[in-house]
Design a protein around this motif. Sequence first.
Motif, PDB file in Angstrom:
ATOM      1  N   GLY A 302      -3.134 107.593 122.269  1.00 32.48           N
ATOM      2  CA  GLY A 302      -2.930 107.551 123.721  1.00 32.48           C
ATOM      3  C   GLY A 302      -4.201 106.831 124.332  1.00 32.48           C
ATOM      4  O   GLY A 302      -5.375 106.655 123.761  1.00 32.48           O
ATOM      5  N   VAL A 369      -0.669 111.754 129.378  1.00 30.06           N
ATOM      6  CA  VAL A 369      -1.081 111.267 128.126  1.00 30.06           C
ATOM      7  C   VAL A 369      -1.974 112.105 127.501  1.00 30.06           C
ATOM      8  O   VAL A 369      -2.111 112.203 126.315  1.00 30.06           O
ATOM      9  CB  VAL A 369      -1.325 109.853 128.526  1.00 30.06           C
ATOM     10  CG1 VAL A 369      -2.167 109.044 127.277  1.00 30.06           C
ATOM     11  CG2 VAL A 369      -0.216 108.804 129.015  1.00 30.06           C
ATOM     12  N   SER A 373      -0.983 113.236 123.611  1.00 32.26           N
ATOM     13  CA  SER A 373      -1.144 112.563 122.359  1.00 32.26           C
ATOM     14  C   SER A 373      -2.024 113.274 121.631  1.00 32.26           C
ATOM     15  O   SER A 373      -2.417 114.551 121.714  1.00 32.26           O
ATOM     16  CB  SER A 373      -2.028 111.561 123.261  1.00 32.26           C
ATOM     17  OG  SER A 373      -1.809 110.738 124.127  1.00 32.26           O
ATOM     18  N   THR A 397      -7.114 116.517 122.127  1.00 30.81           N
ATOM     19  CA  THR A 397      -6.539 115.258 121.743  1.00 30.81           C
ATOM     20  C   THR A 397      -7.887 114.709 121.359  1.00 30.81           C
ATOM     21  O   THR A 397      -8.833 114.359 121.910  1.00 30.81           O
ATOM     22  CB  THR A 397      -5.762 114.693 122.903  1.00 30.81           C
ATOM     23  OG1 THR A 397      -4.963 115.410 123.661  1.00 30.81           O
ATOM     24  CG2 THR A 397      -5.719 113.092 122.648  1.00 30.81           C
TER      25      THR A 397
END
Length: 485
Positions: A302, A369, A373, A397
């Motif tokens: 991302g 996002v 991600s 993430t």
Amino acid sequence: MHIVFASSECVPFVKTGGLADVVGALPPELVKLGHQVTVYLPFYRQIRMEFPEPNYKIRSITIPFQFYNRFVGVVDGGKIDGVQFYFLECPELFDRESLYAVPEGDYPDNWERFGLFSRAVIEASKQLGVPQVFHVHDWQSAMVSVYLRTLYYFDPVFQKAGTVITIHNAAYQGRFDPQTTERLLFPWDMFTPEKVEHYDSFNFLKGGLVYSDFLTTVSRKYADEIKTPEFGESLEGIFQTRASDLSGILNGVDYAMWNPATDQHIAAQYTPENLAGKTECRMDLLRLFGLEEIAPTTPILGIVSRFATQKGFDLLSEIAPQLEKRDLVLLAIGTGEIYYEDFFRDLAERYPRQVSVKITYDETLAHKVEAGSDIFLMPSRYEPCGLNQIYSLKYGTVPVVRATGGLDDTIEEWDRKTGTGTGFKFDSLLPEDFLAAIDRALTVFKDKKTWQKIMRNGMAKSHNWSGPAKEYSAIYERVAKLRSK
Ligand code: ADP
Ligand code: GLC
């Protein structure tokens, strides 16, 4: 202590980048420490729309320029979490489409817009409360410090008011032509390299660095970096000269807004103990980006970013052909320089099954996002602090970052032997090193148990504002003491 913040951005009113997050989050934390905090912002069109019937605290302040006067109203923005907001109204200068620039370029009268803003902060505080310390941010409010020690030098009410400037990004300096000196009513003897002149320009940031009592920036590493020609943006000399009055305070983040356990923007909440919600966030994200057929074993990389040279996407363009050969998808959202917007659009066209991009500024999508991600990319050329990698940690993430500025201070390389580390870093500006860091991440990603260990290492980190707020508080004390002598 009473602290006045002067800033060109602040969450929840107006934001283009991390400056807004910082100015939104630090003041309430200072209030918790017992300080009184007032924040001044320009009354931009974006704020005006939220306040259609402005409540004027002061009807008109006269701000003189060389050949004319302008008139500024002070609008009461109310109190949020104990912080008082005032908006400085001058429709000719602030009732515009954008904050600083349109696609054709910067507004040509930015010298006037932010010169006026800075002077109006001083004039307004004269009526509404002179603080012990003015805390200004970046070039847009840097002139507060310059005015106070020059045109306002003999004004008794300001003699004990200290000034702190925070440099969020040394590359944006507010450089204008020499005539700015007299347009802002400064004497020509200020237009020298010891004061506001910088390579024949009138430089707002430089003025702030010269005239403020204390300088801070937003990570320790960046505080060191800006003393070198590579990162100093030609101001390294001043940063060296003022080294004993310069410190790096790492930004915190506001976990009331950025925490997957409570985030209302994302498809499902999750915690380190129960990561199930993250899978739902992944599916939601893939659907939004039109890639729902992607296998559950394929990692999602991302990006949420301003598209600017600073962010290092040239490196990404160099490794794109190699990335195509790997099992991964890349999802990006961002806006900014046309060159990078086109680059990302083009990437998505070339690799439609692997890359999907949204050229937009969208708060909700930014959260999605972060949550959906697996890996977050920040190959920045320089990064004073960077907030997205810190958000990424909390969202499990795993960041892949260039070891610069705040990225280096916040991300620790994963070490299999000790089981420590939160991400993957590379030092150089070589594309192959960026690719190698991504490859290290992709290799570990295949081993789910180890990957979850890295995720949880990151999720356990806390970068809340209470520590940084105490550091700022100590600086305010120091500056106030200096001025009270
Ligand atoms: P910078 O201030 O240099 O842009 P930071 O990482 O400090 O970098 O802060 C960027 C902030 O702006 C973050 O809060 C990030 O989520 C937000 N942001 C950047 N681009 C977008 C976008 N396209 N949509 C929504 N939020 C964005
Ligand atoms: C700037 C920097 C960014 C930093 C932010 C907040 O925009 O580019 O690295 O996090 O300011 O301090």
